[in-house]
Motif scaffolding. Structure first.
Motif, PDB file in Angstrom:
ATOM      1  N   VAL A 152      13.932   1.257  -2.607  1.00  0.00           N
ATOM      2  CA  VAL A 152      12.497   1.179  -2.858  1.00  0.00           C
ATOM      3  C   VAL A 152      12.073   2.463  -3.565  1.00  0.00           C
ATOM      4  CG1 VAL A 152      10.204   0.945  -1.861  1.00  0.00           C
ATOM      5  CG2 VAL A 152      12.139  -0.233  -0.791  1.00  0.00           C
ATOM      6  N   GLY A 153      11.371   2.332  -4.647  1.00  0.00           N
ATOM      7  CA  GLY A 153      10.910   3.500  -5.370  1.00  0.00           C
ATOM      8  C   GLY A 153       9.706   3.163  -6.222  1.00  0.00           C
TER       9      GLY A 153
ATOM     10  N   PHE B  42       1.403   0.242   9.649  1.00  0.00           N
ATOM     11  CA  PHE B  42       1.479   0.852   8.327  1.00  0.00           C
ATOM     12  C   PHE B  42       2.158   2.214   8.383  1.00  0.00           C
ATOM     13  CE2 PHE B  42      -0.119   3.969   5.326  1.00  0.00           C
ATOM     14  CZ  PHE B  42       0.307   3.403   4.139  1.00  0.00           C
ATOM     15  N   LEU B  43       1.825   3.027   9.368  1.00  0.00           N
ATOM     16  CA  LEU B  43       2.435   4.352   9.477  1.00  0.00           C
ATOM     17  C   LEU B  43       3.947   4.242   9.629  1.00  0.00           C
ATOM     18  CD1 LEU B  43      -0.174   6.116  11.795  1.00  0.00           C
ATOM     19  CD2 LEU B  43       0.043   6.313   9.311  1.00  0.00           C
ATOM     20  N   ASP B  44       4.407   3.244  10.376  1.00  0.00           N
ATOM     21  CA  ASP B  44       5.848   3.020  10.527  1.00  0.00           C
ATOM     22  C   ASP B  44       6.476   2.596   9.200  1.00  0.00           C
ATOM     23  OD1 ASP B  44       5.673   3.580  13.238  1.00  0.00           O
ATOM     24  OD2 ASP B  44       5.466   1.471  13.816  1.00  0.00           O
ATOM     25  N   VAL B  45       5.835   1.641   8.518  1.00  0.00           N
ATOM     26  CA  VAL B  45       6.358   1.142   7.255  1.00  0.00           C
ATOM     27  C   VAL B  45       6.375   2.245   6.203  1.00  0.00           C
ATOM     28  CG1 VAL B  45       5.907  -0.443   5.335  1.00  0.00           C
ATOM     29  CG2 VAL B  45       5.723  -1.264   7.702  1.00  0.00           C
ATOM     30  N   ALA B  46       5.274   3.005   6.097  1.00  0.00           N
ATOM     31  CA  ALA B  46       5.187   4.056   5.091  1.00  0.00           C
ATOM     32  C   ALA B  46       6.258   5.124   5.297  1.00  0.00           C
ATOM     33  CB  ALA B  46       3.800   4.691   5.115  1.00  0.00           C
TER      34      ALA B  46
ATOM     35  N   LEU C  12       1.414   6.595  -7.044  1.00  0.00           N
ATOM     36  CA  LEU C  12       0.344   7.496  -7.468  1.00  0.00           C
ATOM     37  C   LEU C  12       0.736   8.948  -7.237  1.00  0.00           C
ATOM     38  CD1 LEU C  12      -2.470   7.998  -8.548  1.00  0.00           C
ATOM     39  CD2 LEU C  12      -3.387   7.534  -6.261  1.00  0.00           C
ATOM     40  N   ASP C  13       1.418   9.233  -6.144  1.00  0.00           N
ATOM     41  CA  ASP C  13       1.861  10.601  -5.887  1.00  0.00           C
ATOM     42  C   ASP C  13       2.895  11.036  -6.918  1.00  0.00           C
ATOM     43  OD1 ASP C  13       1.605  12.845  -3.815  1.00  0.00           O
ATOM     44  OD2 ASP C  13       3.783  12.631  -3.997  1.00  0.00           O
ATOM     45  N   ALA C  14       3.819  10.137  -7.247  1.00  0.00           N
ATOM     46  CA  ALA C  14       4.825  10.455  -8.264  1.00  0.00           C
ATOM     47  C   ALA C  14       4.165  10.666  -9.625  1.00  0.00           C
ATOM     48  CB  ALA C  14       5.870   9.346  -8.335  1.00  0.00           C
ATOM     49  N   ALA C  15       3.204   9.806  -9.963  1.00  0.00           N
ATOM     50  CA  ALA C  15       2.537   9.898 -11.263  1.00  0.00           C
ATOM     51  C   ALA C  15       1.680  11.152 -11.389  1.00  0.00           C
ATOM     52  CB  ALA C  15       1.678   8.655 -11.492  1.00  0.00           C
TER      53      ALA C  15
ATOM     54  N   LEU D  89       0.828  -1.202   0.000  1.00  0.00           N
ATOM     55  CA  LEU D  89       0.000   0.000   0.000  1.00  0.00           C
ATOM     56  C   LEU D  89       0.867   1.257   0.000  1.00  0.00           C
ATOM     57  CD1 LEU D  89      -2.735   1.390   0.155  1.00  0.00           C
ATOM     58  CD2 LEU D  89      -2.660   1.134   2.647  1.00  0.00           C
ATOM     59  N   ALA D  90       1.951   1.251   0.766  1.00  0.00           N
ATOM     60  CA  ALA D  90       2.844   2.410   0.785  1.00  0.00           C
ATOM     61  C   ALA D  90       3.437   2.664  -0.595  1.00  0.00           C
ATOM     62  CB  ALA D  90       3.956   2.187   1.810  1.00  0.00           C
ATOM     63  N   ARG D  91       3.827   1.603  -1.302  1.00  0.00           N
ATOM     64  CA  ARG D  91       4.374   1.753  -2.657  1.00  0.00           C
ATOM     65  C   ARG D  91       3.312   2.244  -3.634  1.00  0.00           C
ATOM     66  NH1 ARG D  91       6.278  -1.733  -5.990  1.00  0.00           N
ATOM     67  NH2 ARG D  91       7.610  -0.149  -6.919  1.00  0.00           N
TER      68      ARG D  91
END
Length: 310
Positions: free
Chosen positions: A175-176, A148-152, A109-112, A102-104
């Motif tokens: 990771v990108g 999730f907040l930690d992973v993101a 989507l933000d990059a796009a 989900l983080a990826r």
């Protein structure tokens, strides 16, 4: 001036793709600040006991929750045909997703979209949805949201990425893509414990079914909690969803839900802004029959709100 948004057409009486493209382009042209999606993955036939809407025993789910289009696919479609308008999730049910994936997805989507994503997140409530796709049990939903907040934070940060959580681990890896901007995180919260999570960890609070007085009181308490946590109280934003489904018997709203009266909706936006909300969006697709009506009503709403100076 309050930011003004509108939901995208995800219900089954709209056509995925075509109607989303038409609505997204029109809302940007009209001048809206944001587009929003929500997440529902199923509607149980058994709606007794805890299977009722919001866990309220025997409370029926809205018929229009049947066949709701995927949130991120819908938002990506809108991103591809717009260039300015922000793209919000109100909300993604985090424990229904694998956190790293989900983080990826949100970062991509933000990059796009050149940095237009607003991540509205929640912990969920439906035992049927968790049974179908939950990455963790329903009883661990709060812990899953924190995880999730930690992973993101790591995935969205600089490379190399490394983390070890309760359930997941990345040793050292690239990771990108990375988000264009720091993705604003808004958390849903309906009790003190959840509000404290907002105060500690989020950029803002996303609320639904609240009156202006509730916004004012809760926001004051939330900002006091933020200050106790060593954060700038003014940095905590408040986004409010005005729902247009007829749920007034189960959700505390100041008056009956939308029934064709755009003037009343405009007054609601102004009242919420006066109470402290800095972003308000309206779930208009739930109250119209087709995308043409959605665009017409949205144009009228935007004109009335801005004419009133809200």
């Amino acid at each position: 001036m309050v930011k003004l948004g509108v939901s995208l057409p995800q219900f089954q009486h709209f056509t995925p793709g075509k109607d989303v493209v038409a609505a997204a382009r029109a809302m940007e042209e009209i001048g809206f600040d944001s587009l929003w999606v929500f997440e529902r993955v199923l509607v149980p036939e058994d709606q007794s006991g805890s299977h009722g809407l919001y866990n309220v025993p025997d409370l029926a789910w809205p018929e229009r929750y049947r066949g709701v289009a995927d949130a991120l696919v819908t938002l990506t479609t809108a991103a591809a045909v717009t260039s300015r308008i922000e793209l919000g999730t109100g909300v993604l049910v985090v424990p229904l997703h694998l956190p790293f994936r989900l983080a990826r997805e949100l970062a991509t989507l933000d990059a796009a979209s050149d940095g237009r994503v607003i991540a509205g997140l929640g912990a969920g409530w439906s035992p049927d949805e968790f049974a179908a796709v939950g990455a963790v049990p329903l009883t661990e939903r709060g812990r899953a949201l924190d995880e999730f907040l930690d992973v993101a934070a790591e995935v969205w940060g600089p490379n190399p990425v490394s983390f070890k959580s309760r359930n997941y681990e990345v040793s050292v890896a690239d990771v990108g893509p990375k988000p264009v901007r720091k993705i604003p995180i808004l958390l849903g919260a309906g009790n003190e414990r959840a509000l404290r999570r907002v105060a500690r960890r989020a950029d803002g609070w996303v609320a639904s079914g609240v009156t202006p007085s509730q916004v004012k009181d809760s926001l004051a308490g939330l900002r006091a909690m933020a200050q106790e946590s060593g954060r700038d109280p003014a940095s905590i934003s408040c986004t409010v969803q005005i729902g247009t489904l007829d749920l007034t018997e189960s959700v505390a709203v100041p008056r009956p839900a939308y029934a064709g009266n755009v003037a009343q909706l405009a007054e609601d936006v102004a009242a919420l802004a006066e109470a402290g909300a800095d972003h308000v969006y309206v779930t208009l697709p739930a109250a119209v029959e087709d995308v043409a009506e959605l665009i017409d009503r949205a144009a009228e709403l935007h004109e009335r709100v801005r004419a009133a100076g809200a």
